[in-house]
Motif scaffolding. Structure first.
Motif, PDB file in Angstrom:
ATOM      1  N   CYS A 135      51.412  30.137  23.513  1.00  0.00           N
ATOM      2  CA  CYS A 135      50.294  30.969  24.012  1.00  0.00           C
ATOM      3  C   CYS A 135      49.501  31.514  22.823  1.00  0.00           C
ATOM      4  O   CYS A 135      48.265  31.508  22.823  1.00  0.00           O
ATOM      5  N   LEU A 136      50.227  31.982  21.806  1.00  0.00           N
ATOM      6  CA  LEU A 136      49.550  32.569  20.638  1.00  0.00           C
ATOM      7  C   LEU A 136      48.750  31.511  19.893  1.00  0.00           C
ATOM      8  O   LEU A 136      47.621  31.764  19.462  1.00  0.00           O
ATOM      9  N   LYS A 137      49.315  30.316  19.744  1.00  0.00           N
ATOM     10  CA  LYS A 137      48.586  29.227  19.083  1.00  0.00           C
ATOM     11  C   LYS A 137      47.287  28.935  19.838  1.00  0.00           C
ATOM     12  O   LYS A 137      46.245  28.663  19.242  1.00  0.00           O
ATOM     13  N   GLU A 138      47.373  28.978  21.170  1.00  0.00           N
ATOM     14  CA  GLU A 138      46.194  28.683  21.979  1.00  0.00           C
ATOM     15  C   GLU A 138      45.136  29.780  21.845  1.00  0.00           C
ATOM     16  O   GLU A 138      43.949  29.524  22.017  1.00  0.00           O
ATOM     17  N   ILE A 139      45.584  31.001  21.539  1.00  0.00           N
ATOM     18  CA  ILE A 139      44.612  32.093  21.344  1.00  0.00           C
ATOM     19  C   ILE A 139      43.749  31.789  20.120  1.00  0.00           C
ATOM     20  O   ILE A 139      42.564  32.084  20.077  1.00  0.00           O
ATOM     21  N   GLY A 140      44.376  31.138  19.134  1.00  0.00           N
ATOM     22  CA  GLY A 140      43.627  30.567  18.010  1.00  0.00           C
ATOM     23  C   GLY A 140      42.962  31.576  17.106  1.00  0.00           C
ATOM     24  O   GLY A 140      43.602  32.501  16.600  1.00  0.00           O
ATOM     25  N   ALA A 141      41.638  31.434  16.941  1.00  0.00           N
ATOM     26  CA  ALA A 141      40.895  32.166  15.908  1.00  0.00           C
ATOM     27  C   ALA A 141      41.069  33.682  16.010  1.00  0.00           C
ATOM     28  O   ALA A 141      41.097  34.378  14.988  1.00  0.00           O
ATOM     29  N   ALA A 142      41.232  34.198  17.218  1.00  0.00           N
ATOM     30  CA  ALA A 142      41.307  35.655  17.385  1.00  0.00           C
ATOM     31  C   ALA A 142      42.502  36.268  16.658  1.00  0.00           C
ATOM     32  O   ALA A 142      42.504  37.461  16.378  1.00  0.00           O
ATOM     33  N   ILE A 143      43.524  35.445  16.351  1.00  0.00           N
ATOM     34  CA  ILE A 143      44.682  36.020  15.646  1.00  0.00           C
ATOM     35  C   ILE A 143      44.819  35.475  14.226  1.00  0.00           C
ATOM     36  O   ILE A 143      45.830  35.702  13.569  1.00  0.00           O
TER      37      ILE A 143
ATOM     38  N   SER B  68      54.699  57.107  28.501  1.00  0.00           N
ATOM     39  CA  SER B  68      53.763  57.858  27.667  1.00  0.00           C
ATOM     40  C   SER B  68      52.460  57.096  27.409  1.00  0.00           C
ATOM     41  O   SER B  68      51.523  57.652  26.835  1.00  0.00           O
ATOM     42  N   ALA B  69      52.387  55.806  27.827  1.00  0.00           N
ATOM     43  CA  ALA B  69      51.206  54.991  27.484  1.00  0.00           C
ATOM     44  C   ALA B  69      49.940  55.562  28.118  1.00  0.00           C
ATOM     45  O   ALA B  69      49.958  56.056  29.236  1.00  0.00           O
ATOM     46  N   ARG B  70      48.843  55.455  27.366  1.00  0.00           N
ATOM     47  CA  ARG B  70      47.568  55.911  27.928  1.00  0.00           C
ATOM     48  C   ARG B  70      47.182  54.976  29.068  1.00  0.00           C
ATOM     49  O   ARG B  70      47.574  53.822  29.101  1.00  0.00           O
ATOM     50  N   SER B  71      46.379  55.476  30.011  1.00  0.00           N
ATOM     51  CA  SER B  71      46.138  54.671  31.210  1.00  0.00           C
ATOM     52  C   SER B  71      44.783  53.973  31.189  1.00  0.00           C
ATOM     53  O   SER B  71      44.165  53.793  32.215  1.00  0.00           O
ATOM     54  N   ASN B  72      44.317  53.551  29.995  1.00  0.00           N
ATOM     55  CA  ASN B  72      43.040  52.823  29.969  1.00  0.00           C
ATOM     56  C   ASN B  72      43.259  51.315  30.025  1.00  0.00           C
ATOM     57  O   ASN B  72      42.390  50.525  29.712  1.00  0.00           O
ATOM     58  N   PHE B  73      44.477  50.913  30.448  1.00  0.00           N
ATOM     59  CA  PHE B  73      44.816  49.502  30.480  1.00  0.00           C
ATOM     60  C   PHE B  73      43.915  48.734  31.441  1.00  0.00           C
ATOM     61  O   PHE B  73      43.560  49.212  32.509  1.00  0.00           O
ATOM     62  N   GLY B  74      43.558  47.507  31.057  1.00  0.00           N
ATOM     63  CA  GLY B  74      42.770  46.669  31.946  1.00  0.00           C
ATOM     64  C   GLY B  74      41.297  46.707  31.605  1.00  0.00           C
ATOM     65  O   GLY B  74      40.510  45.946  32.136  1.00  0.00           O
ATOM     66  N   LYS B  75      40.929  47.607  30.660  1.00  0.00           N
ATOM     67  CA  LYS B  75      39.505  47.683  30.320  1.00  0.00           C
ATOM     68  C   LYS B  75      39.140  46.744  29.183  1.00  0.00           C
ATOM     69  O   LYS B  75      37.987  46.542  28.879  1.00  0.00           O
ATOM     70  N   THR B  76      40.176  46.184  28.512  1.00  0.00           N
ATOM     71  CA  THR B  76      39.898  45.256  27.425  1.00  0.00           C
ATOM     72  C   THR B  76      39.625  43.873  28.014  1.00  0.00           C
ATOM     73  O   THR B  76      40.434  43.359  28.781  1.00  0.00           O
ATOM     74  N   PRO B  77      38.472  43.247  27.661  1.00  0.00           N
ATOM     75  CA  PRO B  77      38.183  41.925  28.236  1.00  0.00           C
ATOM     76  C   PRO B  77      39.159  40.880  27.707  1.00  0.00           C
ATOM     77  O   PRO B  77      39.695  41.032  26.613  1.00  0.00           O
ATOM     78  N   PRO B  78      39.397  39.795  28.456  1.00  0.00           N
ATOM     79  CA  PRO B  78      40.293  38.738  27.987  1.00  0.00           C
ATOM     80  C   PRO B  78      39.760  38.089  26.714  1.00  0.00           C
ATOM     81  O   PRO B  78      38.561  38.167  26.434  1.00  0.00           O
ATOM     82  N   ILE B  79      40.655  37.437  25.978  1.00  0.00           N
ATOM     83  CA  ILE B  79      40.242  36.767  24.751  1.00  0.00           C
ATOM     84  C   ILE B  79      39.576  35.449  25.154  1.00  0.00           C
ATOM     85  O   ILE B  79      40.221  34.583  25.742  1.00  0.00           O
ATOM     86  N   GLY B  80      38.288  35.312  24.840  1.00  0.00           N
ATOM     87  CA  GLY B  80      37.540  34.134  25.282  1.00  0.00           C
ATOM     88  C   GLY B  80      38.178  32.836  24.857  1.00  0.00           C
ATOM     89  O   GLY B  80      38.353  31.922  25.673  1.00  0.00           O
ATOM     90  N   ALA B  81      38.607  32.759  23.581  1.00  0.00           N
ATOM     91  CA  ALA B  81      39.126  31.502  23.060  1.00  0.00           C
ATOM     92  C   ALA B  81      40.410  31.069  23.747  1.00  0.00           C
ATOM     93  O   ALA B  81      40.807  29.917  23.664  1.00  0.00           O
TER      94      ALA B  81
END
Ligand SMILES: C[S@@+](CC[C@H](N)C(=O)[O-])C[C@H]1O[C@@H](n2cnc3c(N)ncnc32)[C@H](O)[C@@H]1O
Length: 291
Positions: free
Chosen positions: A121-129, A269-282
């Motif tokens: 999965c990480l390899k497929e994410i590619g350039a972003a990482i 304890s996690a902040r509840s802003n989860f889900g607001k980050t857009p998916p990684i396009g690549a």
């Protein structure tokens, strides 16, 4: 197997691996331990039990190993890996943008299909990482499972279970009847022997913990203890992924489930802003979308 021998084995397995066998699982114990006693030149399970009572740590280790269930396959249940690609990694990459490190723990990762699915999965994410330091640590009680994980060699049957053909072609090399996952993927995963009943704080703190299809074998108190200790090694804004038949609900409130994302939990304890980050396009490559 006599009833006292079965009771002795039940207690021993509970103490050594957490395995919580009900009173009617003699057939399971016999099917796993008869071959072991035969291969060790012993007359049967009674003799195996005598050796254990005599303090043979080697025999105890072999019995505990033989009783582990190492069933696993690539991209098992699919959904956790969709969550990893579409929800977890976008959020972790945003949160760790300044330090560019991510630590992932695959607890009870058996023969490697689960951590290697994450690595692909990480390899497929590619350039972003690119430029990020990403560690995947896989632990298991079973030395044999970890050996196979380290080698990364799988049969035709194993690569046909859950692995999209595009990823097989891209990330594996065929060698006779077997397939070996490529060295660069193997290098992304570190194997360590670890019993979940023991202290795991030396592993450090993780952004993402996959702990799937192992807690089902444990009793309620053991599950609660393990959840509480996993919470201590999970970043406050990290993630926990459990198997389809597992949950923290009703056991502990150190993690809370994420609504509409089955199997995914965050420290309370996690902040509840989860889900607001857009998916990684690549990451939306044809191969991954086909999972
Ligand atoms: C059914 S497999 C699950 C593999 C993988 N997580 C998956 O979901 O496909 C369960 C694994 O848990 C391991 N296991 C059992 N008891 C354990 C313990 N006390 N500590 C660590 N691992 C354990 C077994 O050796 C086995 O490899």
């Amino acid at each position: 197997m006599t009833p006292p021998d079965y009771e002795y084995l039940r207690k021993l397995l509970k103490d050594h691996s957490g395995l919580d066998l009900s009173a009617d699982k003699q057939y399971l114990v016999e099917s796993r331990l008869l071959p072991l006693s035969r291969n060790s030149g012993l007359a049967g399970i009674g003799e195996l039990v005598q050796k254990m009572k005599g303090g043979s740590t080697a025999v105890i280790a072999q019995v505990v190993e033989a009783m582990t269930t190492n069933e696993t396959f690539f991209f098992r249940d699919k959904l956790p890996f969709d969550h990893f690609r579409d929800s977890i990694m976008p959020e972790v990459l945003r949160a760790r943008a300044s330090r560019k490190t991510v630590r992932i723990w695959c607890a009870a990762g058996s023969t490697g299909q689960e951590p290697y699915s994450l690595a692909m999965c990480l390899k497929e994410i590619g350039a972003a990482i690119s430029g990020w330091r990403i560690e995947i640590i896989v632990t298991d009680l079973s030395g044999k499972a970890l050996e196979k994980s380290r080698a990364g060699i799988y049969s035709q049957f194993e690569v046909q279970r859950g692995l999209p053909i595009q990823l097989l072609v891209k990330y594996f090399k065929q060698s006779g009847e077997f397939w070996q996952i490529n060295a660069d993927i193997r290098a992304m995963v570190q194997q360590r022997r670890l019993n979940l009943l023991h202290d795991f704080s030396p592993l450090g703190v993780f952004d993402v913990v996959f702990c799937r299809n192992v807690l089902i074998y444990f009793d309620q108190d053991t599950k609660i203890d393990i959840f509480n200790r996993i919470a201590k090694v999970t970043e406050p804004d990290g993630f926990l992924v459990l198997g389809a038949a597992e949950t923290v609900v009703g056991l502990t409130d150190v993690f809370k489930p994420l609504p509409e994302r089955r199997g995914l939990y965050r420290p309370s304890s996690a902040r509840s802003n989860f889900g607001k980050t857009p998916p990684i396009g690549a990451s939306k490559t044809a191969a991954m979308a086909g999972l």
